[in-house]
Design a protein around this motif. Structure first.
Motif, short mmCIF file in Angstrom:
data_model
loop_
_atom_site.label_atom_id
_atom_site.label_comp_id
_atom_site.label_asym_id
_atom_site.label_seq_id
_atom_site.Cartn_x
_atom_site.Cartn_y
_atom_site.Cartn_z
N GLY A 21 0.82 -1.22 0.00
CA GLY A 21 0.00 0.00 0.00
C GLY A 21 0.85 1.25 0.00
N THR A 22 1.94 1.22 0.76
CA THR A 22 2.85 2.36 0.81
C THR A 22 3.52 2.59 -0.55
N ALA A 23 3.97 1.51 -1.17
CA ALA A 23 4.63 1.63 -2.48
C ALA A 23 3.68 2.19 -3.52
N VAL A 24 2.45 1.73 -3.51
CA VAL A 24 1.46 2.24 -4.48
C VAL A 24 1.17 3.71 -4.17
N GLY A 25 1.09 4.05 -2.89
CA GLY A 25 0.89 5.45 -2.51
C GLY A 25 2.03 6.33 -2.99
N ASP A 26 3.26 5.85 -2.82
CA ASP A 26 4.43 6.62 -3.28
C ASP A 26 4.37 6.80 -4.80
N TRP A 27 3.91 5.79 -5.51
CA TRP A 27 3.79 5.88 -6.97
C TRP A 27 2.80 6.98 -7.35
N TYR A 28 1.65 7.02 -6.66
CA TYR A 28 0.66 8.07 -6.95
C TYR A 28 1.18 9.46 -6.58
N VAL A 29 2.01 9.55 -5.53
CA VAL A 29 2.61 10.84 -5.19
C VAL A 29 3.43 11.33 -6.38
N GLY A 65 5.51 3.55 10.98
CA GLY A 65 6.00 4.89 11.28
C GLY A 65 6.52 5.60 10.05
N ARG A 66 7.26 4.87 9.23
CA ARG A 66 7.79 5.47 7.99
C ARG A 66 6.68 5.87 7.05
N MET A 67 5.69 5.00 6.89
CA MET A 67 4.60 5.30 5.97
C MET A 67 3.86 6.56 6.40
N LEU A 68 3.56 6.68 7.68
CA LEU A 68 2.85 7.86 8.17
C LEU A 68 3.68 9.13 7.97
N SER A 69 4.98 9.00 8.15
CA SER A 69 5.88 10.13 7.91
C SER A 69 5.86 10.54 6.44
N HIS A 70 5.86 9.56 5.55
CA HIS A 70 5.82 9.85 4.10
C HIS A 70 4.48 10.46 3.70
N ALA A 71 3.41 10.06 4.37
CA ALA A 71 2.08 10.54 4.01
C ALA A 71 1.86 12.00 4.42
N ALA A 72 2.55 12.46 5.45
CA ALA A 72 2.29 13.79 6.01
C ALA A 72 2.44 14.93 4.99
N ALA A 87 2.46 12.76 14.64
CA ALA A 87 2.47 12.29 16.03
C ALA A 87 2.37 10.76 16.08
N LEU A 88 1.51 10.20 15.26
CA LEU A 88 1.40 8.73 15.22
C LEU A 88 2.69 8.10 14.70
N SER A 89 3.28 8.72 13.71
CA SER A 89 4.55 8.22 13.19
C SER A 89 5.59 8.19 14.30
N ALA A 90 5.67 9.26 15.07
CA ALA A 90 6.63 9.32 16.18
C ALA A 90 6.35 8.21 17.19
N ALA A 111 14.74 10.37 12.49
CA ALA A 111 15.38 11.63 12.06
C ALA A 111 14.67 12.19 10.84
N GLU A 112 14.32 11.31 9.90
CA GLU A 112 13.61 11.74 8.69
C GLU A 112 12.24 12.31 9.04
#
Length: 176
Positions: A21-29, A65-72, A87-90, A111-112
């Motif tokens: 799901g994250t990879a597909v989301g990144d593709w749409y970004v 955590g990474r996915m939520l950070s990328h989505a922000a 906050a959820l990512s953290a 850090a990212e």
């Protein structure tokens, strides 16, 4: 999906579905499409199932955590408030670090996250010094644990670039 349906108590299958799901989301970004947010939501749903199936799954908490950070940033781009996701990512990255405090990858991911938070604060005209400090501490810990990762040096370079600390940014970029 079949593996997860056959054994819903396995975190690994749910984590793989979340990563998909994250990879597909990144593709749409990359396409500039708001469909990315829907795909990130699917990823979060599956990561949630993985975390529930195994509350000690480092991989599931790190990936969530990474996915939520990328989505922000994508949420901000589409007029939504990214702060709850940050906050959820953290929280999830913190859980990953509780499970494995010696994981350089988790320190880098946090850090990212802090670098993303600093960039969003600056975009709103707010002071980002606290976020920058937290990100630098996490980059330092990642580099202490694993001195060679290009991602940590480049990420810290971008953090310092955003904070207009040019000489330090250049030094990090050159070291990367």
């Amino acid at each position: 999906k079949q593996a997860a349906d056959l054994d819903p108590a396995t975190a690994e299958a749910w984590t793989v579905l979340g990563l998909l799901g994250t990879a597909v989301g990144d593709w749409y970004v990359g396409l500039g499409d708001a469909e990315a947010l829907k795909q990130y939501a699917y990823g979060d749903l599956y990561f949630g199932k993985a975390c529930k199936a195994d509350p000690r799954s480092y991989e599931a908490f790190l990936a969530r955590g990474r996915m939520l950070s990328h989505a922000a940033p994508e949420m901000a781009r589409h007029g939504q408030k990214p702060d709850p996701h940050l906050a959820l990512s953290a929280k999830y990255l913190g859980t990953a670090l509780e499970i494995d405090p010696g994981a350089a990858e988790a320190w880098l991911a946090r850090a990212e996250l802090e670098r993303t938070g600093a960039a969003l604060l600056r975009a709103r005209g707010e002071d980002a010094a606290h976020q920058v400090g937290k990100a630098e501490a996490d980059y330092a810990k990642a580099l202490e644990l694993e001195p060679e990762p290009v991602e940590a040096r480049a990420g810290r370079g971008w953090l310092r670039f955003g904070a207009e600390r040019w000489a330090e940014a250049v030094a990090d970029f050159e070291a990367a």
